[in-house]
Design an enzyme around this catalytic site. Structure first.
Site, mmCIF file in Angstrom:
data_model
loop_
_atom_site.group_PDB
_atom_site.id
_atom_site.type_symbol
_atom_site.label_atom_id
_atom_site.label_comp_id
_atom_site.label_asym_id
_atom_site.label_seq_id
_atom_site.Cartn_x
_atom_site.Cartn_y
_atom_site.Cartn_z
ATOM 1 N N ASP A 20 44.727 55.278 60.571
ATOM 2 C CA ASP A 20 45.024 56.790 60.048
ATOM 3 C C ASP A 20 44.901 56.901 58.663
ATOM 4 O OD1 ASP A 20 46.281 59.021 59.520
ATOM 5 O OD2 ASP A 20 48.003 58.806 60.815
ATOM 6 N N TYR A 236 58.492 51.608 56.600
ATOM 7 C CA TYR A 236 57.996 52.424 57.599
ATOM 8 C C TYR A 236 56.760 53.059 56.592
ATOM 9 C CZ TYR A 236 56.392 56.119 60.674
ATOM 10 O OH TYR A 236 55.829 56.977 61.451
ATOM 11 N N LYS A 239 53.165 55.186 62.573
ATOM 12 C CA LYS A 239 53.355 54.570 63.621
ATOM 13 C C LYS A 239 51.945 53.485 64.089
ATOM 14 C CE LYS A 239 56.688 53.853 66.429
ATOM 15 N NZ LYS A 239 57.195 52.773 66.704
HETATM 16 P P1 13P Z 1 51.087 58.986 63.012
HETATM 17 O O1 13P Z 1 51.688 57.828 63.134
HETATM 18 O O2 13P Z 1 50.325 59.545 64.286
HETATM 19 O O3 13P Z 1 50.532 59.468 61.736
HETATM 20 O O4 13P Z 1 52.411 60.105 63.223
HETATM 21 C C1 13P Z 1 53.470 60.155 62.405
HETATM 22 C C2 13P Z 1 54.465 61.079 62.876
HETATM 23 O O5 13P Z 1 55.557 60.894 61.986
HETATM 24 C C3 13P Z 1 54.550 62.072 63.753
HETATM 25 O O6 13P Z 1 55.603 62.795 63.793
HETATM 26 MG MG MG Z 2 49.393 60.219 60.593
HETATM 27 MG MG MG Z 3 48.351 58.466 64.542
#
Ligand code: 13P
Ligand code: MG
Ligand code: MG
Ligand code: 13P
Length: 373
Positions: A20, A236, A239
């Protein structure tokens, strides 16, 4: 093209490397200029003979580089190529002020392999069969353990995969290589013999994730990305949003058996702020745009026939009416779960929470009590 010495003749490698590097809008999708840039750079790499073929795709805000080559797993050349594309993409994302530009880029300088640097990697190397159908799955808004349930169903559950029962070439079962995320060790379990042992582990997808699946003769059948960003960075960052490569047919699960593993939108951790359980919804790529509460989590399946290293495809495997019911169910489950608001078990347990105000809240409350004394 030059082959690495360790790589046997005829052994093709599929590398899927993802990151990402910025969302548009928020965390909901990838910007078309980022996709176009990646496409252009990959095209150049193919012309230069770095890769045999490629496919640039995305699921939500995650950019996926699907590459074929004859350089084997963990090739420095391939990993550098992906890294350089993510770096160039991050520059553009910053210029466009996309959300979370460079989110998964955790290190400044490339060190030979993108593992441990933020991006997710799934790779497999094999001798191409007479016909080689492969599906690359990519998910957004969930952790790598999201593959545990469908991969188990595909390769070990006869109620999903009839081939385990009636195909003599599959009747032996499969071997599962499971990664222990906390202890950083791998455990290999053989099914059906060790099915219950396997389920004790992978039934806890926050702790154990299926890394690879092999035929009993050692041939690779499936490979997933198991990197967990929170652990890599010690904090963190995003994700993990994993990818998975599955080979199909002729002694392996049929394409339809592989897709069947996703017919039930099972609950995965992720969704809003990486802190909620939600159903994994199988969608066409055009619908891989997590919106409601930044979700619900999505999975796409891009199908290819590999032909002498060329990726013939992609076919958008979930762009089919037979997955309408799974999507409807996912939306209903999402709606039901949302009504729990900030309550567990919609919200993850405290140990799994990635954004938590608890320490500050406790500090504030304890501080106030002290003042009262
Ligand atoms: P991503 O991991 O897809 O960037 O999403 C992060 C998030 O906080 C979604 O609410
Ligand atoms: Mg993201
Ligand atoms: Mg993502
Ligand atoms: P295989 O011959 O590849 O096992 O295919 C069986 C099949 O077509 C099931 O749909």
């Amino acid at each position: 093209m030059k082959r690495r010495k360790s790589v046997k003749k005829n052994q093709v490698t599929i590398s899927v490397i993802k990151a990402d590097i910025g969302g548009y809008v928020g965390h909901s999708a990838s910007h078309p200029d980022i996709l176009a840039l990646a496409e252009r750079l990959m095209d150049q790499a193919r012309a230069d003979g770095v890769v045999v073929d490629f496919c640039v795709t995305n699921v939500g805000d995650d950019l996926d580089l699907i590459m074929t080559h004859y350089r084997g797993n963990d090739s420095k050349v391939i990993h550098r190529l992906a890294w350089d594309i993510f770096m160039a993409g991050t520059e553009l994302a910053k210029k466009l002020k996309l959300y979370g530009a460079g989110q998964d880029i955790l290190k400044d300088a490339f060190s030979g392999n993108v593992k441990g640097m933020g991006p997710g990697v799934a790779e497999m190397t094999f001798v191409e069969r007479k016909s080689e159908p492969v599906i690359v799955f990519a998910a957004d808004k969930c952790a790598p353990g999201a593959w545990n349930l469908p991969v188990y169903r595909i390769f070990a559950d006869p109620f999903n995969t009839i081939g385990l029962v009636i195909d003599p070439q599959m009747h032996d079962g499969f071997k599962f290589e499971v990664h222990d995320l906390y202890k950083d060790r791998d455990i290999v379990l053989s099914c059906p013999e060790q099915m219950y042992d396997l389920l004790v582990l992978i039934g806890s997808p926050e702790n154990y994730v299926i890394k690879n699946v092999y035929k009993k003769n050692g041939e690779i059948a499936a490979a997933s990305s198991t990197q967990k960003l929170a652990f890599i960075a010690g904090r963190y960052v995003g994700k993990d949003d994993p990818v998975l490569i599955v080979r199909c047919q002729s002694g392996l699960p049929a394409v339809g058996e592989v897709l069947e593993g996703f017919a039930i939108p099972h609950l995965v951790s992720g969704w809003m702020r990486g802190s909620h359980y939600g159903p994994l919804m199988p969608v066409a790529r055009a619908d891989a745009t997590p919106s409601r509460f930044d979700g619900p989590p999505r999975v796409i399946g891009q199908g290819f026939q590999v032909n002498n290293g060329k990726l013939v495809g992609p076919r958008d495997m979930f762009a089919d009416v037979s997955f309408d019911l799974a999507r409807k169910r996912a939306n209903e489950i999402a709606d039901y779960l949302r009504r729990h608001g900030p309550f567990e078990p919609h919200r993850l347990g405290l140990k799994e929470m990635e954004y938590t105000t608890l320490p500050q809240v406790l500090d504030k409350l304890m501080g106030r009590r002290k003042r009262k004394k």
